[in-house]
Design an enzyme around this catalytic site. Structure first.
Site, mmCIF file in Angstrom:
data_model
loop_
_atom_site.group_PDB
_atom_site.id
_atom_site.type_symbol
_atom_site.label_atom_id
_atom_site.label_comp_id
_atom_site.label_asym_id
_atom_site.label_seq_id
_atom_site.Cartn_x
_atom_site.Cartn_y
_atom_site.Cartn_z
ATOM 1 N N GLY A 96 0.849 -1.189 0.000
ATOM 2 C CA GLY A 96 0.000 0.000 0.000
ATOM 3 C C GLY A 96 0.880 1.234 0.000
ATOM 4 N N THR A 97 0.333 2.317 -0.515
ATOM 5 C CA THR A 97 1.203 3.491 -0.643
ATOM 6 C C THR A 97 0.645 4.726 0.060
ATOM 7 O OG1 THR A 97 0.266 3.874 -2.812
ATOM 8 C CG2 THR A 97 2.349 2.713 -2.730
#
Length: 273
Positions: free
Chosen positions: A50-51
């Protein structure tokens, strides 16, 4: 728990020096912890990451938003992942990094705060919550050194107040209080630039939502691992606001209107960059 099981636990745990669920599990069965596993030798297979997460203070509270994309190398692993969660009634938590480990740490942190409240009969202070999250990230350091790192962003208000506070972390569990706004993840450098231009003191809640979404739009424009609002699939960022009423998720209808305003304005402006 029967008498034999109680006898097998350290005396400090049985006695109730146990307002920390993490300490309890660490002493009783550390293999149950997300970072209590020994990884076999060899190269790790690709895992979803995830960013970008952004957070900012506004007049009356604090807000946190995350995009919905998870990537696995150059592939989009998921378009609907959620990276921002309520930690308890007055705080929220966003995660960037290895998605599977991160979600487990979020769940453990939620239980940690709920356990403290049940044992002590009161909420942990915001400072205390930030410290306990730092301890969990520090415990994950051996996994991080093997490529399974988790970098959270934590925000909230003290119960009964409306002054928002933000905390960032490094992979060693180092905790840093941030002022005004902050961002983590691969698109954070672009989101942070947008926040610096758009944030101003005394932001109203609606304006803060717009600033957060616009920062994510800017991040998605330059970072392939960050997903922008998806008008076709109607996938919007996950946005939570925290004020003296507690933590609340911003509705999809409200986000759709915000995204529509941003897209309409940028279309009229006709900017290339």
């Amino acid at each position: 728990m029967d008498a034999a099981q109680r006898d097998a636990l350290p005396s400090g745990v049985v006695a109730g020096a146990t307002s920390s669920f993490l300490d309890f599990v660490t002493h009783s069965n550390p293999a149950l912890l997300p970072f209590g596993r020994s990884l076999p030798a060899g190269e790790l297979p690709p895992t979803p990451h995830g960013t970008t997460i952004v957070a900012l203070c506004y007049e009356g509270g604090v807000l946190m938003a995350g995009d919905r994309r998870a990537t696995m190398g150059s592939m989009i692993a998921n378009r609907h992942i959620e990276k921002v969660f309520p930690a308890d009634r007055y705080s929220v938590l966003g995660i960037a990094g290895t998605a599977g480990i991160a979600v487990d740490i979020v769940r453990l942190f939620q239980v940690e705060l709920e356990h403290y409240e049940k044992i002590e009969g009161t909420l942990l202070s915001l400072e205390g919550k930030a410290n306990r999250l730092g301890a969990m990230i520090r415990a994950n350091l051996p996994m991080a050194l093997q490529g399974l790192s988790v970098v959270p962003l934590f925000a909230g208000v003290e119960a009964g107040t409306s002054a928002g506070r933000l905390f960032s972390y490094d992979v060693t569990g180092g905790r840093y209080e941030e002022l005004e706004h902050h961002s983590v993840g691969s698109g954070s450098v672009f989101a942070r630039g947008a926040l610096k231009k758009l944030w101003r003191p005394g932001l109203a809640e609606d304006d803060a939502v717009t600033v957060a979404v616009e920062a994510l739009v800017d991040a998605s424009d330059d970072d392939s691992a960050t997903g922008g609002p998806d008008l076709v699939r109607k996938v919007w960022p996950v946005v939570y606001v925290v004020n003296d009423d507690g933590a609340h998720r911003v509705s999809a209808d409200r986000l759709a209107a915000t995204v529509a305003d941003i897209v309409a304005r940028r279309t009229i402006e006709g900017r290339e960059a």
